[in-house]
Design an enzyme around this catalytic site. Structure first.
Site, PDB file in Angstrom:
ATOM      1  N   TYR A  50      27.668 -81.353 -40.197  1.00 47.18           N
ATOM      2  CA  TYR A  50      27.240 -80.600 -39.018  1.00 47.18           C
ATOM      3  C   TYR A  50      26.533 -81.484 -37.985  1.00 47.18           C
ATOM      4  CZ  TYR A  50      28.417 -75.856 -40.644  1.00 47.18           C
ATOM      5  OH  TYR A  50      29.072 -74.714 -41.021  1.00 47.18           O
ATOM      6  N   PHE A  58      18.540 -74.513 -35.262  1.00 44.47           N
ATOM      7  CA  PHE A  58      18.889 -73.990 -36.589  1.00 44.47           C
ATOM      8  C   PHE A  58      19.429 -75.059 -37.538  1.00 44.47           C
ATOM      9  CE2 PHE A  58      22.535 -73.006 -33.741  1.00 44.47           C
ATOM     10  CZ  PHE A  58      23.560 -73.707 -34.386  1.00 44.47           C
ATOM     11  N   THR A  92      30.812 -65.569 -34.953  1.00 43.75           N
ATOM     12  CA  THR A  92      29.791 -66.272 -35.747  1.00 43.75           C
ATOM     13  C   THR A  92      28.793 -65.291 -36.365  1.00 43.75           C
ATOM     14  OG1 THR A  92      29.996 -68.137 -34.227  1.00 43.75           O
ATOM     15  CG2 THR A  92      28.053 -68.098 -35.646  1.00 43.75           C
ATOM     16  N   ASN A 113      27.054 -66.625 -42.938  1.00 41.69           N
ATOM     17  CA  ASN A 113      28.199 -65.879 -42.420  1.00 41.69           C
ATOM     18  C   ASN A 113      29.509 -66.153 -43.165  1.00 41.69           C
ATOM     19  OD1 ASN A 113      28.636 -68.427 -41.472  1.00 41.69           O
ATOM     20  ND2 ASN A 113      28.698 -67.901 -39.302  1.00 41.69           N
TER      21      ASN A 113
HETATM   22  P1  ADP Z   1      30.957 -71.206 -35.793  1.00 41.21           P
HETATM   23  O1  ADP Z   1      30.754 -71.463 -37.275  1.00 41.21           O
HETATM   24  O2  ADP Z   1      31.375 -69.801 -35.525  1.00 41.21           O
HETATM   25  O3  ADP Z   1      31.852 -72.233 -35.123  1.00 41.21           O
HETATM   26  P2  ADP Z   1      28.697 -72.614 -34.580  1.00 41.21           P
HETATM   27  O4  ADP Z   1      29.568 -73.834 -34.587  1.00 41.21           O
HETATM   28  O5  ADP Z   1      28.053 -72.231 -33.283  1.00 41.21           O
HETATM   29  O6  ADP Z   1      29.501 -71.330 -35.111  1.00 41.21           O
HETATM   30  O7  ADP Z   1      27.522 -72.781 -35.641  1.00 41.21           O
HETATM   31  C1  ADP Z   1      27.764 -73.395 -36.893  1.00 41.21           C
HETATM   32  C2  ADP Z   1      27.073 -72.568 -37.961  1.00 41.21           C
HETATM   33  O8  ADP Z   1      25.659 -72.613 -37.743  1.00 41.21           O
HETATM   34  C3  ADP Z   1      27.407 -71.077 -37.952  1.00 41.21           C
HETATM   35  O9  ADP Z   1      28.613 -70.752 -38.630  1.00 41.21           O
HETATM   36  C4  ADP Z   1      26.203 -70.482 -38.648  1.00 41.21           C
HETATM   37  O10 ADP Z   1      26.253 -70.661 -40.076  1.00 41.21           O
HETATM   38  C5  ADP Z   1      25.077 -71.353 -38.096  1.00 41.21           C
HETATM   39  N1  ADP Z   1      24.471 -70.787 -36.878  1.00 41.21           N
HETATM   40  C6  ADP Z   1      25.038 -70.683 -35.640  1.00 41.21           C
HETATM   41  N2  ADP Z   1      24.197 -70.125 -34.744  1.00 41.21           N
HETATM   42  C7  ADP Z   1      23.053 -69.864 -35.437  1.00 41.21           C
HETATM   43  C8  ADP Z   1      21.784 -69.295 -35.087  1.00 41.21           C
HETATM   44  N3  ADP Z   1      21.533 -68.874 -33.839  1.00 41.21           N
HETATM   45  N4  ADP Z   1      20.845 -69.185 -36.063  1.00 41.21           N
HETATM   46  C9  ADP Z   1      21.081 -69.610 -37.329  1.00 41.21           C
HETATM   47  N5  ADP Z   1      22.253 -70.170 -37.730  1.00 41.21           N
HETATM   48  C10 ADP Z   1      23.224 -70.294 -36.804  1.00 41.21           C
END
Ligand code: ADP
Ligand code: MG
Length: 140
Positions: A50, A58, A92, A113
């Site tokens: 990540y 976060f 998300t 999620n």
């Molecule tokens: P996605 O997984 O839908 O592509 P993102 O790339 O924005 O979403 O974020 C990566 C992961 O970080 C998300 O799947 C979720 O587990 C976590 N995440 C995203 N936004 C938040 C937030 N506002 N607070 C806590 N965890 C978050």
């Protein structure tokens, strides 16, 4: 266009015995699983995965969560696989995800999620290579 994307069944969904449910949704959606394995990431390995989110508030919680237990990583292949899988996952935030999507059905909150899907061809290539080598990627 035939694409590949990376899927992760996250630790919350593995703990809920929902590995099969996520893989079934992938297959029902017309995508093929061409490689898969279970592993337990260290905190450092989750941080590497990540890295694009390292400046987000976060990041620390997210990488704690992603390293709290085993995950199932898979490479999916199919027509428009990247967008298709993100449709199967839903938004998300599970509360905002469409009825019937993986995150709506299995996710708990915006962090926990249930599953990950790559968001673009470049990130898919990086994410696949993070977990799989060429020998593990079957041609089908
Ligand atoms: P996605 O997984 O839908 O592509 P993102 O790339 O924005 O979403 O974020 C990566 C992961 O970080 C998300 O799947 C979720 O587990 C976590 N995440 C995203 N936004 C938040 C937030 N506002 N607070 C806590 N965890 C978050
Ligand atoms: Mg993302």
């Amino acid at each position: 266009m035939i694409q590949r994307t990376l899927s992760i069944v996250k630790p919350d969904a593995v703990a809920k015995n929902a590995i099969g449910d996520v893989l079934a949704a992938i297959e029902a959606g017309g995508l093929k699983v061409i490689a898969t394995k279970m592993l337990h990431m260290s905190k450092k390995q989750a941080e590497g995965f990540y890295a694009v989110h390292s400046d987000r508030p976060f990041f620390n919680d997210l990488t704690d969560f992603m390293s709290e237990g085993p995950v199932v990583v898979s490479v999916l292949e199919g027509e428009d696989a990247i967008a298709k899988y993100r449709e199967i996952l839903g938004a998300t935030n599970p509360d905002e995800a469409e009825e019937g999507t993986v995150r709506r059905r299995i996710g708990t909150n915006i962090e926990r999620n249930a599953a990950h899907g790559s968001d673009a061809p470049e990130t898919a290539a990086f994410e696949i290579s993070y977990f799989f080598n060429a020998l593990e990627l079957h041609q089908r």
